[in-house]
Motif scaffolding. Structure first.
Motif, PDB file in Angstrom:
ATOM      1  N   ALA A 114      30.941   8.068  36.261  1.00 22.99           N
ATOM      2  CA  ALA A 114      31.227   9.304  35.531  1.00 22.99           C
ATOM      3  C   ALA A 114      32.327  10.099  36.220  1.00 22.99           C
ATOM      4  O   ALA A 114      32.289  10.322  37.431  1.00 22.99           O
ATOM      5  N   GLY A 115      33.327  10.484  35.448  1.00 30.72           N
ATOM      6  CA  GLY A 115      34.433  11.258  35.993  1.00 30.72           C
ATOM      7  C   GLY A 115      35.461  10.424  36.728  1.00 30.72           C
ATOM      8  O   GLY A 115      36.370  10.978  37.354  1.00 30.72           O
ATOM      9  N   ASN A 116      35.341   9.088  36.665  1.00 35.24           N
ATOM     10  CA  ASN A 116      36.263   8.173  37.356  1.00 35.24           C
ATOM     11  C   ASN A 116      36.625   8.666  38.762  1.00 35.24           C
ATOM     12  O   ASN A 116      37.789   8.671  39.166  1.00 35.24           O
ATOM     13  N   ILE A 117      35.597   9.081  39.499  1.00 37.14           N
ATOM     14  CA  ILE A 117      35.817   9.594  40.850  1.00 37.14           C
ATOM     15  C   ILE A 117      35.869   8.440  41.845  1.00 37.14           C
ATOM     16  O   ILE A 117      35.469   7.315  41.540  1.00 37.14           O
ATOM     17  N   VAL A 118      36.348   8.724  43.030  1.00 35.88           N
ATOM     18  CA  VAL A 118      36.401   7.710  44.077  1.00 35.88           C
ATOM     19  C   VAL A 118      35.462   8.114  45.210  1.00 35.88           C
ATOM     20  O   VAL A 118      35.442   9.262  45.642  1.00 35.88           O
ATOM     21  N   ASP A 119      34.645   7.143  45.651  1.00 36.58           N
ATOM     22  CA  ASP A 119      33.812   7.337  46.829  1.00 36.58           C
ATOM     23  C   ASP A 119      33.907   6.064  47.667  1.00 36.58           C
ATOM     24  O   ASP A 119      34.652   5.136  47.329  1.00 36.58           O
ATOM     25  N   ASP A 120      33.170   6.016  48.773  1.00 36.17           N
ATOM     26  CA  ASP A 120      33.299   4.870  49.674  1.00 36.17           C
ATOM     27  C   ASP A 120      32.917   3.555  49.001  1.00 36.17           C
ATOM     28  O   ASP A 120      33.523   2.511  49.259  1.00 36.17           O
ATOM     29  N   ALA A 121      31.919   3.604  48.140  1.00 38.52           N
ATOM     30  CA  ALA A 121      31.446   2.369  47.513  1.00 38.52           C
ATOM     31  C   ALA A 121      32.489   1.789  46.561  1.00 38.52           C
ATOM     32  O   ALA A 121      32.809   0.594  46.630  1.00 38.52           O
ATOM     33  N   ASN A 122      33.011   2.629  45.652  1.00 41.38           N
ATOM     34  CA  ASN A 122      33.993   2.048  44.741  1.00 41.38           C
ATOM     35  C   ASN A 122      35.347   1.851  45.398  1.00 41.38           C
ATOM     36  O   ASN A 122      36.121   0.980  44.989  1.00 41.38           O
TER      37      ASN A 122
END
Length: 239
Positions: A114-122
């Motif tokens: 949701a929100g095409n956000i970036v975190d460590d996993a993606n």
């Protein structure tokens, strides 16, 4: 109408020509869609982007061909994959990348949140596709009237605290909203925020050390933003 050719080895292009859509399919990028997995890995970023946009053109024209979804394709992918692009897209059910870009099995390495956000996993998933699968194109795909951006905008402007893990999601989007609020534009704030969020994620990925930033600097990787219009189905590349 003439009879269907009986040759069992009839090519895809011959069949399309027989059906009267060969010229259209070729003009909209069918040649690129016929790439096998090993060949697809050699596509440049520009060629991969051309393939995606040709597919979106077919989709918006109501002429999707839904390629590479049969048993032959399944078999060819059983032992390896060579996607032409990474799509970091929103989890919204109305924005499935394989459909809106008219791509087949194994063509896209898709990450949806949701929100095409970036975190460590993606981010790690993207690094895997780039390093291990030699993908040369990453598309950050946001969309019109994004619910996650809307929630983040409402939370920020009203000071509302969202339940569960929703707040972690909206907090990741809030810096883009602040940026959008500072922009001088005739577009509505939500639209500006959606676009600012896409650009923010593109910048984050492009500067991510050590893997992605190095490949971008070496011009071995292109990271671009895309905006999907829910009303028309069209994808617009944004900068």
């Amino acid at each position: 109408m003439s009879s269907i050719p009986s040759n069992r080895n009839l090519s895809r292009r011959s069949l399309l020509n027989f059906l009267g859509i060969g010229t259209l399919a070729t003009s909209l990028g069918l040649d690129l869609l016929q790439k096998r997995p090993a060949e697809a890995a050699t596509l440049s970023a520009d060629a991969a982007l051309k393939q995606l946009m040709a597919g979106n053109q077919r989709y918006t024209a109501g002429q999707s061909i839904s390629p590479d979804r049969g048993l032959e394709r399944i078999t060819s992918l059983a032992q390896s994959q060579a996607p032409v692009a990474v799509i970091l897209g929103c989890a919204d059910s109305r924005v499935p990348p394989e459909v809106i870009f008219d791509q087949g099995l194994g063509s896209l390495f898709t990450i949806r949140v949701a929100g095409n956000i970036v975190d460590d996993a993606n981010l790690g998933s993207i690094e895997y596709a780039v390093e291990s699968l030699n993908v040369k194109l990453v598309v950050v795909l946001g969309h019109e009237r994004c619910g996650a951006v809307t929630a983040a905008l409402n939370a920020l402007t009203t000071g509302t605290h969202l339940p569960g893990h929703l707040e972690a999601l909206t907090k990741a989007i809030e810096p883009a909203i602040v940026q959008a609020q500072a922009e001088q534009s005739d577009n509505n704030l939500l639209d500006r925020a959606v676009r600012a969020n896409i650009r923010s994620v593109v910048r984050t990925l492009s500067s991510s050390q050590p893997l992605l930033a190095r490949r971008v600097a070496q011009k071995k990787l292109k990271i671009v933003g895309g905006h999907y219009d829910l009303d028309s189905g069209a994808v617009e590349m944004i900068t």
